[in-house]
Structures are given as structure tokens and as C-alpha cells.
Design a protein around this motif. Structure first.
Motif, PDB file in Angstrom:
ATOM      1  N   THR A  67     -42.971 -42.123  48.801  1.00 55.41           N
ATOM      2  CA  THR A  67     -42.044 -42.305  49.927  1.00 55.41           C
ATOM      3  C   THR A  67     -41.050 -43.441  49.677  1.00 55.41           C
ATOM      4  OG1 THR A  67     -43.724 -41.487  51.440  1.00 55.41           O
ATOM      5  CG2 THR A  67     -41.925 -42.732  52.411  1.00 55.41           C
ATOM      6  N   ASP A  68     -41.522 -44.554  49.156  1.00 52.28           N
ATOM      7  CA  ASP A  68     -40.660 -45.705  48.902  1.00 52.28           C
ATOM      8  C   ASP A  68     -39.999 -45.538  47.534  1.00 52.28           C
ATOM      9  OD1 ASP A  68     -39.498 -48.187  48.343  1.00 52.28           O
ATOM     10  OD2 ASP A  68     -41.083 -49.291  49.374  1.00 52.28           O
ATOM     11  N   GLY A  69     -38.700 -45.310  47.545  1.00 54.03           N
ATOM     12  CA  GLY A  69     -37.972 -45.087  46.305  1.00 54.03           C
ATOM     13  C   GLY A  69     -38.079 -46.237  45.312  1.00 54.03           C
ATOM     14  N   ARG A 112     -36.970 -39.468  44.002  1.00 56.98           N
ATOM     15  CA  ARG A 112     -36.843 -40.789  44.625  1.00 56.98           C
ATOM     16  C   ARG A 112     -36.882 -41.906  43.580  1.00 56.98           C
ATOM     17  NH1 ARG A 112     -41.089 -39.294  49.353  1.00 56.98           N
ATOM     18  NH2 ARG A 112     -39.641 -38.399  50.881  1.00 56.98           N
ATOM     19  N   SER A 117     -33.384 -43.349  44.437  1.00 56.90           N
ATOM     20  CA  SER A 117     -33.494 -44.034  45.729  1.00 56.90           C
ATOM     21  C   SER A 117     -33.988 -45.462  45.567  1.00 56.90           C
ATOM     22  CB  SER A 117     -34.468 -43.276  46.640  1.00 56.90           C
ATOM     23  OG  SER A 117     -34.731 -44.015  47.824  1.00 56.90           O
ATOM     24  N   SER A 119     -34.899 -47.143  48.599  1.00 54.55           N
ATOM     25  CA  SER A 119     -35.220 -47.390  50.000  1.00 54.55           C
ATOM     26  C   SER A 119     -36.495 -46.662  50.400  1.00 54.55           C
ATOM     27  CB  SER A 119     -34.058 -46.911  50.874  1.00 54.55           C
ATOM     28  OG  SER A 119     -34.367 -47.033  52.241  1.00 54.55           O
ATOM     29  N   ASN A 120     -37.117 -47.136  51.461  1.00 54.22           N
ATOM     30  CA  ASN A 120     -38.279 -46.472  52.046  1.00 54.22           C
ATOM     31  C   ASN A 120     -37.835 -45.465  53.107  1.00 54.22           C
ATOM     32  OD1 ASN A 120     -41.091 -46.072  52.403  1.00 54.22           O
ATOM     33  ND2 ASN A 120     -41.030 -47.358  54.222  1.00 54.22           N
ATOM     34  N   ASN A 132     -34.643 -42.230  51.803  1.00 54.03           N
ATOM     35  CA  ASN A 132     -35.303 -41.843  50.561  1.00 54.03           C
ATOM     36  C   ASN A 132     -34.979 -40.410  50.147  1.00 54.03           C
ATOM     37  OD1 ASN A 132     -36.814 -40.440  52.408  1.00 54.03           O
ATOM     38  ND2 ASN A 132     -38.699 -41.581  52.062  1.00 54.03           N
TER      39      ASN A 132
END
Length: 141
Positions: free
Chosen positions: A97-99, A108, A112, A114-115, A118
Motif C-alpha cells: 500500500t505504501d509506495g 507502486r 509511487s 505515497s501511502n 498510491n
């Protein structure tokens, strides 16, 4: 290569940040290169009512208001993907989930930082896929 086990289906949302950054083609091509099929696809904007239904289990959580603001902030692309164990395969392709913590090589992990922003949402189980597909693509149920 026929099988008696029907292919699974899952919902994938290419989120507003990915659309704004011009990453839709890159993300779709990763799913296609893996061998997944796109059964349906539509560009649309998530309204507040759909956000509340889609994220029903999170509506009372403190992180939900900014998530709702982000998810309703612009167009996104909703897709129905199908294939063998598609839910597990898609979740592997998109990464954590958290990139910032997602593995390199995942969508991600590569794209990405970001959380919340994402890039992609994907159903996390057969039950959530059924529920989310019915919300986004009721004509397929």
C-alpha cells in the motif's frame, strides 16, 4: 489450455493521481503483459456517495475524510480484470500500500512515493471483489 476452473474477476481502480500523472497506459500495459484480460473499463469520477459505499468499512476511521477528498478529486479509470488467481496476481503486481515501502518492480514500488496517493486500488479478496464489482459494474453481476 482450457480449465474447468473459471477465471476470477477483480476490480482495479487507477486512481486520480495516476490519471493526473499520465500513468494510465503504463499501468494497464503491466496488467496486459502479465496476461490478464480487461473485461470492462470506464473512465469516470467517483462521487461522494460511491466513495462512502466503496470504502464503507473505513467511513468512521480518521484517515477516511482525506482519502474521500483524494478519491473524488478527479477522473479515475475503473476496470474489471480477469485471469487465473487474478486477485492475488494483481495485488502482487501493484505492491504494498505504501509506495515508499513497495518492492521495486511493482507498480507502486516503481511509481509511487505515497501511502494515500498510491496510484491503484485492487480488491483484496473474493468477497470484496464481488461487492466492489457490483458497485462499479452492476451490469456484469
Amino acid at each position: 489450455m482450457s480449465s474447468s476452473i473459471p477465471d476470477e474477476r477483480t476490480l482495479v481502480l487507477i486512481k486520480p493521481d495516476a490519471v493526473r500523472r499520465g500513468l494510465v497506459g503504463e499501468i494497464i500495459s503491466r496488467f496486459e503483459r502479465k496476461g490478464l484480460r480487461i473485461d470492462a473499463m470506464v473512465a469516470r469520477t467517483m462521487d461522494v456517495a460511491l466513495a462512502d459505499e466503496h470504502y464503507a468499512e473505513h467511513v468512521e476511521r480518521p484517515f477516511y475524510p482525506p482519502l474521500k477528498t483524494f478519491m473524488t478529486s478527479g477522473p479515475l479509470v475503473a476496470m474489471v480484470l480477469s485471469g487465473d488467481q487474478v486477485i492475488e496476481v494483481v495485488r502482487g503486481l501493484i505492491g504494498a500500500t505504501d509506495g515508499r515501502k513497495a518492492a521495486a518492480g511493482t507498480i507502486r514500488g516503481d511509481l509511487s512515493l505515497s501511502n494515500r496517493e498510491n496510484l491503484v486500488h485492487a480488491s483484496d479478496s473474493t468477497d470484496s471483489a464481488k461487492r466492489e464489482l457490483a458497485l462499479w459494474f452492476p451490469e456484469l453481476s
